[in-house]
Motif scaffolding. Structure first.
Motif, short mmCIF file in Angstrom:
data_model
loop_
_atom_site.label_atom_id
_atom_site.label_comp_id
_atom_site.label_asym_id
_atom_site.label_seq_id
_atom_site.Cartn_x
_atom_site.Cartn_y
_atom_site.Cartn_z
N ARG A 1 -64.61 -33.53 -14.30
CA ARG A 1 -64.95 -32.70 -15.20
C ARG A 1 -66.35 -31.49 -15.23
O ARG A 1 -67.04 -32.59 -14.33
CB ARG A 1 -65.46 -33.14 -16.16
CG ARG A 1 -64.13 -34.25 -17.42
CD ARG A 1 -64.52 -35.06 -17.75
NE ARG A 1 -65.88 -35.06 -18.90
CZ ARG A 1 -66.82 -35.22 -18.72
NH1 ARG A 1 -67.23 -36.64 -18.02
NH2 ARG A 1 -67.73 -35.24 -19.33
N ALA A 2 -66.18 -30.71 -15.61
CA ALA A 2 -66.68 -29.19 -14.66
C ALA A 2 -66.83 -28.38 -16.21
O ALA A 2 -65.79 -28.74 -16.91
CB ALA A 2 -66.61 -28.68 -13.43
N VAL B 1 -65.34 -27.17 -20.94
CA VAL B 1 -65.46 -28.09 -20.36
C VAL B 1 -64.02 -27.88 -20.04
O VAL B 1 -63.44 -28.44 -20.57
CB VAL B 1 -66.11 -29.40 -20.96
CG1 VAL B 1 -65.92 -30.51 -20.20
CG2 VAL B 1 -67.23 -29.34 -21.17
N PHE C 1 -73.28 -28.10 -13.14
CA PHE C 1 -73.09 -28.21 -14.13
C PHE C 1 -71.69 -29.33 -14.31
O PHE C 1 -70.92 -28.70 -14.98
CB PHE C 1 -72.96 -27.08 -15.68
CG PHE C 1 -73.68 -26.88 -15.50
CD1 PHE C 1 -75.36 -27.44 -15.26
CD2 PHE C 1 -74.13 -25.64 -16.23
CE1 PHE C 1 -76.67 -26.38 -15.43
CE2 PHE C 1 -75.52 -24.96 -17.21
CZ PHE C 1 -76.44 -25.73 -16.82
N ALA C 2 -71.71 -30.58 -13.36
CA ALA C 2 -70.39 -30.86 -13.68
C ALA C 2 -70.66 -32.53 -12.81
O ALA C 2 -71.72 -32.84 -12.65
CB ALA C 2 -69.10 -30.02 -11.74
N GLU C 3 -69.58 -33.08 -12.45
CA GLU C 3 -69.71 -34.46 -11.88
C GLU C 3 -70.18 -34.46 -10.61
O GLU C 3 -70.50 -35.23 -10.35
CB GLU C 3 -68.26 -35.36 -12.36
CG GLU C 3 -67.93 -35.60 -13.71
CD GLU C 3 -66.99 -36.28 -14.23
OE1 GLU C 3 -67.18 -36.77 -15.19
OE2 GLU C 3 -65.76 -35.94 -13.91
N THR D 1 -74.87 -33.92 -23.16
CA THR D 1 -73.66 -34.36 -22.66
C THR D 1 -73.50 -32.94 -21.75
O THR D 1 -73.04 -32.10 -22.20
CB THR D 1 -72.72 -34.66 -23.32
OG1 THR D 1 -72.21 -33.97 -24.17
CG2 THR D 1 -73.07 -36.47 -23.36
N LEU D 2 -71.85 -33.21 -20.67
CA LEU D 2 -71.58 -31.59 -21.04
C LEU D 2 -70.92 -31.07 -21.75
O LEU D 2 -70.59 -29.75 -21.65
CB LEU D 2 -70.44 -32.35 -19.36
CG LEU D 2 -70.48 -33.07 -17.76
CD1 LEU D 2 -68.86 -32.05 -17.41
CD2 LEU D 2 -71.66 -30.86 -17.41
N THR E 1 -73.22 -28.47 -23.74
CA THR E 1 -73.71 -27.33 -23.04
C THR E 1 -73.14 -25.92 -23.90
O THR E 1 -74.72 -25.60 -23.83
CB THR E 1 -72.68 -27.61 -21.49
OG1 THR E 1 -72.68 -28.23 -20.66
CG2 THR E 1 -74.01 -26.06 -20.95
N PRO F 1 -73.90 -35.31 -16.88
CA PRO F 1 -72.65 -35.28 -16.74
C PRO F 1 -72.30 -37.25 -16.65
O PRO F 1 -72.54 -38.19 -16.58
CB PRO F 1 -72.80 -35.45 -15.89
CG PRO F 1 -73.16 -34.98 -15.40
CD PRO F 1 -74.47 -35.09 -15.81
#
Ligand SMILES: NC(=O)c1ccc[n+]([C@@H]2O[C@H](COP(=O)([O-])OP(=O)(O)OC[C@H]3O[C@@H](n4cnc5c(N)ncnc54)[C@H](OP(=O)(O)O)[C@@H]3O)[C@@H](O)[C@H]2O)c1
Length: 319
Positions: free
Chosen positions: A2-3, A17, A93-95, A295-296, A299, A319
């Motif tokens: 996930r990003a 996302v 901004f990602a896992e 959380t993502l 954002t 994340p």
């Protein structure tokens, strides 16, 4: 993985996302499982295409992260499982994120991932500004604008850690002033009419200015002879102009501070800066105040907290 992606330049609400392929580290790159990512003003500007770094759409923003090494090049001194902070510049901004090995730094066990992700961008900027560009000498006084913000709180702590005398914070509200005092400032002044207070309590040797706008001339008036005004950013929106006779008459300097292009363009420079601050990170002298975490999926709210001037301390994504 996930990003968060910027798919159009329509501001913070337009980020999405999405499931995207895992990033593949290139030569000399480290793959990191992201536990926390720092959010900063430039990412707000990126959502509108207003920052100097303009990757092709769609792209994953995120300049700084902290997390665990998944893989690292042989001979890098890093191994899977190491706790690190890093400057991927984009993609944070990602896992998972990748960063050049030169921009990945070991995190002491005493420093949380949250704190670690808030360090490199603002604290290395503050170090570059105050020490490398501003030539801060022991005992000199420093005034910091936007002092409850990310760069501002970093500048307060770097100034103190490197021997500054009086550190004066300037903020728009008393609540933000309290954040600046917590970060280590000796006193705070409200931005409105700050020059009168400076004249009463004493001029300063260095002004740290990430705000710009109409307070610039009063910042010049706040300086002692030989003083330096460090130009870091323009969150107020307006880029100030200066009548240079003011510099001549008072023997003061306006010093440009453009950390990213300078430091990242010189191999080994960012690592040397990190090594210069590392002991102060380990001792806790450089501990960024964490403002709000998201959380993502949240954002857009994280970006709007900065955009709408509500942020105190560092805004993070977890994340
Ligand atoms: N030159 C470099 O190398 C470099 C490196 C990193 C960041 N920067 C720049 O430094 C600036 C500050 O970044 P940051 O991460 O510290 O941002 P931040 O955490 O949002 O803090 C910025 C501060 O600016 C003040 N401000 C004044 N007018 C504002 C307005 N109209 N909107 C929003 N804030 C306003 C706010 O303080 P008050 O409400 O107290 O006035 C706010 O706390 C940005 O422009 C960023 O691009 C430059």
């Amino acid at each position: 993985m996930r990003a968060v992606q910027i798919t159009s330049l329509d501001g913070p609400d337009a980020v999405e996302v999405q499931e995207v392929p895992d990033p593949t580290p290139g030569d000399g790159q480290v793959l990191i499982r992201v536990h926390a990512a720092g959010v900063a003003f430039p990412e707000v500007l990126q959502t509108r295409g207003l920052y100097q770094l303009k990757p092709e759409l769609p792209f994953v923003p995120g300049a700084e992260v902290a997390g665990e090494v998944v893989s690292a090049p042989d001979g890098s001194g890093l191994a899977a499982g190491d706790r690190v902070t890093a400057l991927p510049l984009i993609g944070g901004f990602a896992e998972l994120a990748v960063a050049d090995v030169d921009s990945v730094f070991a995190l002491p066990d005493s420093v949380s991932y949250e704190v670690g992700s808030a360090l490199p961008f603002n604290y290395l900027t503050a170090y570059f500004a105050l020490i490398e560009r501003g030539r801060l000498a022991k005992g000199e006084s420093v005034l910091v604008h936007g002092a409850a913000g990310g760069v501002g709180t970093a500048a307060i702590q770097v100034a103190k850690a490197f021997g500054a005398g009086r550190v004066v914070a300037v903020t728009s509200t008393p609540e933000k002033g309290a954040v600046a005092l917590d970060a280590g400032a000796d006193e705070f002044l409200l931005a409105d009419g700050f020059l009168d207070s400076v004249k009463a309590s004493g001029k300063v040797d260095v002004v740290v200015d990430p705000v710009g706008g109409d307070r610039f001339t009063d910042s010049l008036r706040s300086l002692n002879e030989d003083g330096r005004l460090l130009v870091i950013g323009f969150t107020a929106g307006q880029i100030p102009e200066v009548k240079v006779n003011r510099l001549l008459l008072n023997n003061i300097s306006v010093v440009g501070v453009g950390w990213g292009a300078y430091a990242l363009g010189r191999p080994g420079h960012v690592r040397r800066e990190w090594e210069a601050v590392a002991d102060h990170v380990a001792s806790g002298a450089l501990t960024p105040p964490i403002g709000a975490t998201f959380t993502l999926e949240e954002t857009a709210e994280a970006l709007k907290t900065i955009d709408e001037r509500r942020a105190t301390g560092k805004v993070l994504l977890l994340p």
